[in-house]
Write a protein that holds these residues in place. Structure first.
Motif, PDB file in Angstrom:
ATOM      1  N   TRP A   1       0.038  21.882   1.173  1.00 50.02           N
ATOM      2  CA  TRP A   1       0.224  23.290   0.811  1.00 50.02           C
ATOM      3  C   TRP A   1       1.453  23.382  -0.070  1.00 50.02           C
ATOM      4  CZ3 TRP A   1      -0.548  27.196   5.429  1.00 50.02           C
ATOM      5  CH2 TRP A   1      -1.837  27.036   5.948  1.00 50.02           C
TER       6      TRP A   1
ATOM      7  N   SER B   1      -3.939  35.195   4.069  1.00 54.17           N
ATOM      8  CA  SER B   1      -3.674  33.761   4.153  1.00 54.17           C
ATOM      9  C   SER B   1      -2.672  33.476   5.262  1.00 54.17           C
ATOM     10  CB  SER B   1      -3.120  33.236   2.826  1.00 54.17           C
ATOM     11  OG  SER B   1      -4.050  33.426   1.787  1.00 54.17           O
TER      12      SER B   1
ATOM     13  N   ASP C   1      -7.812  26.190  -2.199  1.00 53.84           N
ATOM     14  CA  ASP C   1      -7.205  27.523  -2.239  1.00 53.84           C
ATOM     15  C   ASP C   1      -6.313  27.611  -3.469  1.00 53.84           C
ATOM     16  OD1 ASP C   1      -5.695  29.836  -1.812  1.00 53.84           O
ATOM     17  OD2 ASP C   1      -5.679  29.575   0.354  1.00 53.84           O
TER      18      ASP C   1
ATOM     19  N   ARG D   1      -3.973  23.606  -0.910  1.00 52.73           N
ATOM     20  CA  ARG D   1      -3.639  25.008  -1.203  1.00 52.73           C
ATOM     21  C   ARG D   1      -2.524  25.057  -2.238  1.00 52.73           C
ATOM     22  NH1 ARG D   1      -1.337  29.301   3.342  1.00 52.73           N
ATOM     23  NH2 ARG D   1      -0.837  31.026   1.908  1.00 52.73           N
TER      24      ARG D   1
ATOM     25  N   HIS E   1       3.790  20.962   4.082  1.00 54.56           N
ATOM     26  CA  HIS E   1       3.783  22.367   3.675  1.00 54.56           C
ATOM     27  C   HIS E   1       5.095  22.639   2.961  1.00 54.56           C
ATOM     28  CE1 HIS E   1       0.682  23.863   6.894  1.00 54.56           C
ATOM     29  NE2 HIS E   1       0.240  22.846   6.193  1.00 54.56           N
TER      30      HIS E   1
ATOM     31  N   ASN F   1       3.643  26.191  -2.545  1.00 55.56           N
ATOM     32  CA  ASN F   1       3.833  27.558  -3.022  1.00 55.56           C
ATOM     33  C   ASN F   1       4.874  27.562  -4.131  1.00 55.56           C
ATOM     34  OD1 ASN F   1       4.059  30.274  -3.436  1.00 55.56           O
ATOM     35  ND2 ASN F   1       4.584  30.822  -1.336  1.00 55.56           N
TER      36      ASN F   1
ATOM     37  N   PHE G   1       3.383  30.243   5.245  1.00 56.25           N
ATOM     38  CA  PHE G   1       3.934  28.910   5.077  1.00 56.25           C
ATOM     39  C   PHE G   1       5.011  28.652   6.128  1.00 56.25           C
ATOM     40  CE2 PHE G   1       1.792  28.824   1.119  1.00 56.25           C
ATOM     41  CZ  PHE G   1       1.799  27.510   0.657  1.00 56.25           C
TER      42      PHE G   1
ATOM     43  N   ASN H   1       7.117  25.371   0.679  1.00 59.22           N
ATOM     44  CA  ASN H   1       7.215  26.727   0.149  1.00 59.22           C
ATOM     45  C   ASN H   1       8.463  26.832  -0.717  1.00 59.22           C
ATOM     46  OD1 ASN H   1       7.087  29.433  -0.393  1.00 59.22           O
ATOM     47  ND2 ASN H   1       7.449  30.124   1.705  1.00 59.22           N
TER      48      ASN H   1
END
Length: 645
Positions: A373, A111, A429, A403, A346, A375, A114, A348
């Motif tokens: 995204w 992948s 994802d 994601r 994004h 995480n 991030f 993370n």
């Protein structure tokens, strides 16, 4: 001179002022830790005897090389006294993580990283161990028996895993009482709920020797007793899998008595609040400066008003998440920029797993309405994130999610997967790696995410019925990981469904699938011609004599990674078929075969110009001399050869 340069200079000054206190605190902390290390021997009173204990139990980990139904190469081998140490070599009685090196970052299933990941967070895997007695740690020794050097962080937790008080209940009391509780009481209660403290950390470093060693880092002193230790590792610089045998915790039952000299040093190292009051660059002082009359009543923000909005956004995009939150406290203009949802596309949060909780998610919620995204791997365990808190966050921030990383997030339950399926219609994802506490019925909700392109179910309890439903409805899948999924009854049925429904599949991980046969391989190869990566490591029911490996080579010309680990039936015919048909091959693992000779490997290396990894460990026909000759002829290929010690 262009006016842009003074504008950038002023913005840089703002950023410098905001981070000055953090830098000073870090430098001062390093000095303190250095002094503590030197004087650690003088801290302990002779009357306070040291307790030495091995790990009692392995309570959590992110991955391991072994099988879920055995003890070979599993993290569970870290519990108890050493099995191997001080011997060196490859032993099944040790604990081994799933990956090493950079090969897994270079294969098709990797992948994208991030953005905004802080440079000091480089952990790839972890394992948590409990000990019989709570002690104030004085040393942590890690017994490494093969390719040492992976451990980069050691942490201790204040929570006692064997305590009858659930951490979630304790933290609930704190949130309810709020300001009505004294500061000391809040600290005491937060320790009960589980505060993590870093005992030692270091960036990944290369250890040239592969022999066994007793790793004894200098740890810092903490102000609470612990019997829960966590090791975090980074194996990217290793030439092979690291193997750990045991962990030894040294500590005292009572808090160590400080010597006079050390006490005088520590008097200046009190709590952060006291330090900030003395430090003119503390956040409180900084906020006061920016909230002065001149700033509040000023008609503009100086040069900042002349900078394009997009330029400021671009500059702020380089800050880590904590720095962005700190900068938001400086002035209204930067607050507006730092709270812009475009800064959080994004997000993370994995590097902050030790401190992330429901309150953190609630604080970030207004800023994350456009997040794509996200995480949350490793976060929320031991009650730090509740199902209700996670659900509230996704209901506001899930509509744009593409994601979602949730590896080792043990707060998840069926309700959470239901919320994901309802609130994240654009999800492509989903990573649930090592979420082994999720009940089997929870996975049925994944079938509602019809747009999924990547799904990681490594070490989960997904059952065959749920997986068939997922494969039937998620026909856009390109990457699928089913490694170590022990609840699946018949992998031939799964392979047949994959071949029939997932025509776009590019990567497939079937690591340690115990019952797939040549029939499933035939269905897979004919139905998924785009496959670039296939992991069939430790699949004992596959036999080269059936022609299954030769069929794979002929029908999957795009293969770049093929792992046939521990399959002793792989032979020269299979290698020659790969050489003829799979010229794009980059990674090949045939560890443990007895049927492959050096001439067939030479044909493979001559044909596959992009080959970078070839693991021939424990291949009885490939001796050291053959490996040396191949290395001379093909220096660009990493050829790994190991022997049983």
């Amino acid at each position: 001179m262009s006016p842009v340069f003074p504008m950038l200079t002023v913005l840089t000054m703002f950023y410098y002022i905001c981070l000055r206190r953090r830098a000073r605190t870090a430098t001062r902390g390093e000095m303190m830790n250095s002094r503590r290390t030197i004087e650690s021997n003088s801290r302990t009173s002779p009357l306070n005897a040291e307790v030495v204990q091995y790990a009692k139990e392995v309570v959590d980990f992110s991955s391991h090389y072994g099988s879920e139904n055995s003890m070979s190469y599993t993290m569970w081998n870290l519990a108890g006294v050493p099995n191997v140490f001080p011997s060196s070599g490859d032993f099944t009685q040790t604990a081994v993580f799933r990956t090493y090196g950079t090969w897994w970052d270079q294969c098709p299933s990797a992948s994208l990283p991030f953005k905004r990941t802080p440079p000091n967070f480089q952990s790839q895997d972890y394992v948590e161990l409990t000990f019989e007695q709570q002690v104030y740690p004085t040393a942590v020794h890690v017994l490494e028996t093969y390719h040492p050097g992976a451990v980069i962080r050691i942490l201790a937790c204040s929570a006692n895993p064997y305590s009858p008080i659930p951490p979630a209940e304790v933290r609930l009391d704190i949130s309810l009482w709020g300001d009505n509780v004294s500061k000391d009481t809040k600290v005491e209660m937060s320790l009960l709920s589980g505060r993590w403290e870093i005992l030692w950390s270091e960036r990944p470093t290369k250890v040239n020797a592969s022999q066994a060693r007793q790793f004894k880092p200098c740890i810092k002193q903490i102000n609470f007793p612990t019997n829960l230790i966590r090791l975090e590792v980074n194996s990217s610089l290793l030439d092979y899998y690291t193997e750990l045998d045991a962990v030894v915790l040294h500590g005292t039952k009572d808090k160590p008595v400080l010597s006079l000299k050390t006490s005088l040093i520590d008097m200046n190292d009190l709590e952060d609040d006291d330090y900030e009051e003395k430090d003119g660059c503390g956040m409180d002082s900084l906020n006061k400066k920016f909230s002065s009359t001149a700033l509040r009543e000023g008609p503009n923000n100086g040069y900042f008003d002349k900078l394009p909005y997009e330029l400021i956004q671009l500059i702020l995009n380089h800050l880590t998440l904590p720095d962005l939150c700190r900068l938001a406290q400086t002035c209204k203009l930067l607050n507006q920029h730092c709270c812009d949802p475009l800064q959080y596309i994004h997000l993370n949060l994995q590097p902050y797993w030790a401190k992330l909780n429901d309150t953190s998610l609630e604080f970030l919620q207004p800023r994350c309405t456009l997040v794509q995204w996200l995480n949350l791997s490793w976060t929320g365990n031991r009650g730090f994130i509740s199902v209700a808190g996670f659900s509230r966050f996704l209901k506001v921030c899930g509509s744009e999610l593409v994601r979602l990383e949730l590896s080792c997030s043990h707060f998840l339950n069926e309700t959470c997967l239901e919320i994901i399926s309802e609130m994240c219609p654009n999800l492509q994802d989903l990573n649930l790696s090592s979420c082994d506490k999720l009940p089997p019925q929870a996975f049925n909700h994944i079938a509602k995410l019809c747009g999924l392109r990547r799904l990681v179910l490594y070490r989960t309890k997904v059952e065959q019925t749920a997986l068939l439903s997922i494969l039937n409805f998620c026909s856009e899948l390109q990457h699928l990981s089913l490694g170590s999924c022990v609840m699946i009854e018949d992998y031939d049925v799964i392979a047949s469904m994959i071949g029939a429904k997932c025509k776009k599949l590019r990567t497939l991980d079937l690591w340690r699938c115990k019952n797939i046969t040549e029939n499933g391989i035939a269905e897979l190869a004919s139905g998924c011609p785009l496959l670039e990566e296939l992991d069939l490591g430790w699949c004992p029911t596959l036999q080269s004599g059936t022609g299954c490996f030769a069929r794979l080579a002929r029908q999957l010309p795009n293969l770049q990674k093929l792992f046939l680990t521990a399959n002793r039936s792989v032979c020269d015919t299979d290698i020659e078929e790969l050489a003829c048909n799979c010229t794009r091959l980059r990674q090949l693992d045939i560890l443990g075969t007895r049927m492959v000779s050096p001439p067939s490997l030479r044909k493979l290396l001559e044909s596959c110009k992009d080959l970078s990894l070839l693991d021939v460990s424990f291949c009885s026909q490939i001796d050291n001399r053959a490996v040396l000759e191949l290395n001379v002829s093909f220096p660009k290929v990493f050829i790994k050869k190991s022997f049983t010690q």
